[in-house]
Scaffold this motif. Structure first.
Motif, short mmCIF file in Angstrom:
data_model
loop_
_atom_site.label_atom_id
_atom_site.label_comp_id
_atom_site.label_asym_id
_atom_site.label_seq_id
_atom_site.Cartn_x
_atom_site.Cartn_y
_atom_site.Cartn_z
N THR A 29 0.84 -1.21 0.00
CA THR A 29 0.00 0.00 0.00
C THR A 29 0.88 1.25 0.00
O THR A 29 0.59 2.22 -0.70
N CYS A 30 1.97 1.21 0.78
CA CYS A 30 2.89 2.37 0.82
C CYS A 30 3.39 2.70 -0.57
O CYS A 30 3.43 3.86 -0.98
N LYS A 31 3.78 1.65 -1.30
CA LYS A 31 4.30 1.87 -2.67
C LYS A 31 3.19 2.46 -3.56
O LYS A 31 3.44 3.35 -4.36
N LEU A 32 1.98 1.91 -3.39
CA LEU A 32 0.86 2.42 -4.20
C LEU A 32 0.59 3.88 -3.88
O LEU A 32 0.31 4.69 -4.77
N CYS A 33 0.69 4.24 -2.60
CA CYS A 33 0.44 5.63 -2.20
C CYS A 33 1.50 6.55 -2.80
O CYS A 33 1.19 7.66 -3.24
N THR A 235 -7.04 0.72 -6.56
CA THR A 235 -8.05 1.14 -7.53
C THR A 235 -7.73 2.53 -8.08
O THR A 235 -7.89 2.79 -9.28
N VAL A 236 -7.26 3.41 -7.20
CA VAL A 236 -6.92 4.77 -7.64
C VAL A 236 -5.74 4.72 -8.61
O VAL A 236 -5.74 5.36 -9.67
N VAL A 237 -4.73 3.92 -8.25
CA VAL A 237 -3.55 3.81 -9.14
C VAL A 237 -3.97 3.28 -10.50
O VAL A 237 -3.60 3.83 -11.55
N LYS A 238 -4.78 2.23 -10.49
CA LYS A 238 -5.20 1.63 -11.76
C LYS A 238 -5.95 2.65 -12.63
O LYS A 238 -5.68 2.78 -13.83
N ALA A 239 -6.86 3.38 -12.01
CA ALA A 239 -7.64 4.36 -12.78
C ALA A 239 -6.74 5.48 -13.31
O ALA A 239 -6.87 5.90 -14.46
N MET A 240 -5.80 5.93 -12.49
CA MET A 240 -4.94 7.04 -12.93
C MET A 240 -3.93 6.58 -13.98
O MET A 240 -3.63 7.31 -14.92
N GLU A 241 -3.44 5.35 -13.82
CA GLU A 241 -2.51 4.84 -14.84
C GLU A 241 -3.25 4.67 -16.16
O GLU A 241 -2.67 4.86 -17.23
N GLY A 242 -4.54 4.33 -16.06
CA GLY A 242 -5.36 4.16 -17.26
C GLY A 242 -5.47 5.44 -18.09
O GLY A 242 -5.80 5.40 -19.28
N LEU A 243 -5.19 6.58 -17.47
CA LEU A 243 -5.26 7.85 -18.21
C LEU A 243 -4.06 8.01 -19.16
O LEU A 243 -4.06 8.86 -20.04
N LYS A 244 -3.03 7.18 -18.90
CA LYS A 244 -1.81 7.18 -19.75
C LYS A 244 -1.25 8.60 -19.93
O LYS A 244 -0.98 9.07 -21.04
N LEU A 245 -1.09 9.27 -18.81
CA LEU A 245 -0.59 10.64 -18.85
C LEU A 245 0.90 10.66 -19.19
O LEU A 245 1.65 9.79 -18.74
N LYS A 246 1.28 11.64 -19.97
CA LYS A 246 2.70 11.83 -20.33
C LYS A 246 3.11 13.23 -19.87
O LYS A 246 2.27 14.12 -19.74
N TRP A 247 4.42 13.42 -19.69
CA TRP A 247 4.89 14.78 -19.39
C TRP A 247 4.59 15.66 -20.60
O TRP A 247 4.89 15.26 -21.74
N PRO A 248 3.98 16.81 -20.39
CA PRO A 248 3.60 17.63 -21.55
C PRO A 248 4.82 18.06 -22.36
O PRO A 248 5.89 18.30 -21.78
N LYS A 249 4.62 18.16 -23.65
CA LYS A 249 5.71 18.61 -24.54
C LYS A 249 5.92 20.11 -24.34
O LYS A 249 4.96 20.84 -24.07
N PRO A 250 7.17 20.58 -24.50
CA PRO A 250 7.39 22.04 -24.34
C PRO A 250 6.61 22.83 -25.39
O PRO A 250 6.37 22.33 -26.48
N ARG A 251 6.23 24.06 -25.03
CA ARG A 251 5.42 24.87 -25.94
C ARG A 251 6.27 25.45 -27.07
O ARG A 251 5.79 25.87 -28.08
#
Ligand code: AMP
Ligand code: MG
Length: 259
Positions: A29-33, A235-251
């Motif tokens: 759980t600590c790792k997940l947090c 469950t929170v980790v799974k849902a957030m990983e599902g968003l497949k977020l990437k570091w935004p590209k520079p403007r």
């Protein structure tokens, strides 16, 4: 467990812990947090959506404990916790979703609702604060509201912290016995406890009527705090990983920038 078909609460065991070992699970759980903390950082960098976590459950089911434990690695600037109490005069002078919508997290943040608009089909129903025609119309309104949020890039995750009546009695007894917990004891909680079965029925109907793909309900066995935290964090980790977020590209092309 994510609910995808009609349920009866009595089929869910609040004591369930999947045979897991307490200490080993706490470490996981600590790792997940920590991972939730990293994922919120990414969410913030993108700032184009938010995550809303709704915590519901009987008194002493562990809503406050979940906030304390599951989100303790998130940057305090990136988390918005709102505890919904009995509505104020001003809140009562508006529609019941007014105070809720105002508390929806900013894009980039995680919001946690400790109680929510569901009280308006739970306590309001059981204590007969409104006639049935009023609270019954709310299931469809809640679904429409949550669909609106999901359609506007708010990821909604709802958790019912499922404790047994016996476990609640033990937790109340600890609140009475332990001087450090006395402040948590509220004699009004006993009045609510007297309506236990009606609340279970109200929860069951709220879960069944408002389990949409856009805003799923999860039933969390909550008699063991360590298992509750693990299930929610996972469950929170799974849902957030599902968003497949990437570091935004520079403007702009950063290789040309001279400092
Ligand atoms: P607690 O979460 O223990 O601090 O208690 C908050 C209290 O506020 C609970 O007894 C809830 O049932 C009550 N509450 C929250 N929302 C509503 C609502 N919409 N209408 C009536 N009571 C509410
Ligand atoms: Mg309470």
């Amino acid at each position: 467990m994510k609910i995808t078909s009609p349920i009866r609460l009595k089929d869910f065991d609040p004591d369930f812990h999947d045979g897991l070992d307490k200490d080993a699970t706490r470490e996981k759980t600590c790792k997940l947090c920590e991972r939730i903390g990293e994922l919120q950082h990414l969410l913030y960098a993108n700032a184009d959506r938010s995550v809303l976590i709704v915590l519901q459950g009987m008194d002493a089911s562990g809503k406050d404990g979940t906030v304390r434990r599951v989100f303790d690695c998130v940057n305090p600037a990136g988390i918005e916790v709102t505890s919904f109490k009995a509505p104020s005069h001003e809140e009562l002078a508006h529609d019941y979703l007014w105070r809720i919508h105002k508390a929806v997290p900013h894009y980039g943040n995680i919001g946690v609702f400790n109680r929510s608009h569901y009280e308006d089909v739970l306590v309001v129903r059981v204590l007969k604060l409104q006639p049935e025609s009023v609270w019954r119309a709310r299931y469809a309104q809640i679904n429409a509201f949550e669909q609106h949020l999901a359609g506007n890039r708010v990821v909604v995750l709802k958790f019912f912290l499922h404790i047994s009546k016996e476990e609640q009695a033990e937790r109340f007894a600890a609140r009475i016995k332990d001087p450090r917990k006395n402040w948590k004891f509220n004699p009004d909680d006993l009045k609510i406890r007297a309506h236990w079965d009606e609340f279970q029925k109200a929860y069951e109907e709220a879960i069944n009527r408002c389990r949409t793909p856009e805003a799923p309900w999860h039933i969390v066995p909550a008699d063991h705090k360590w298992y509750r935290d693990y299930v929610i964090a996972r469950t929170v980790v799974k849902a957030m990983e599902g968003l497949k977020l990437k570091w935004p590209k520079p403007r702009e092309d950063l290789s040309k920038v001279r400092i």
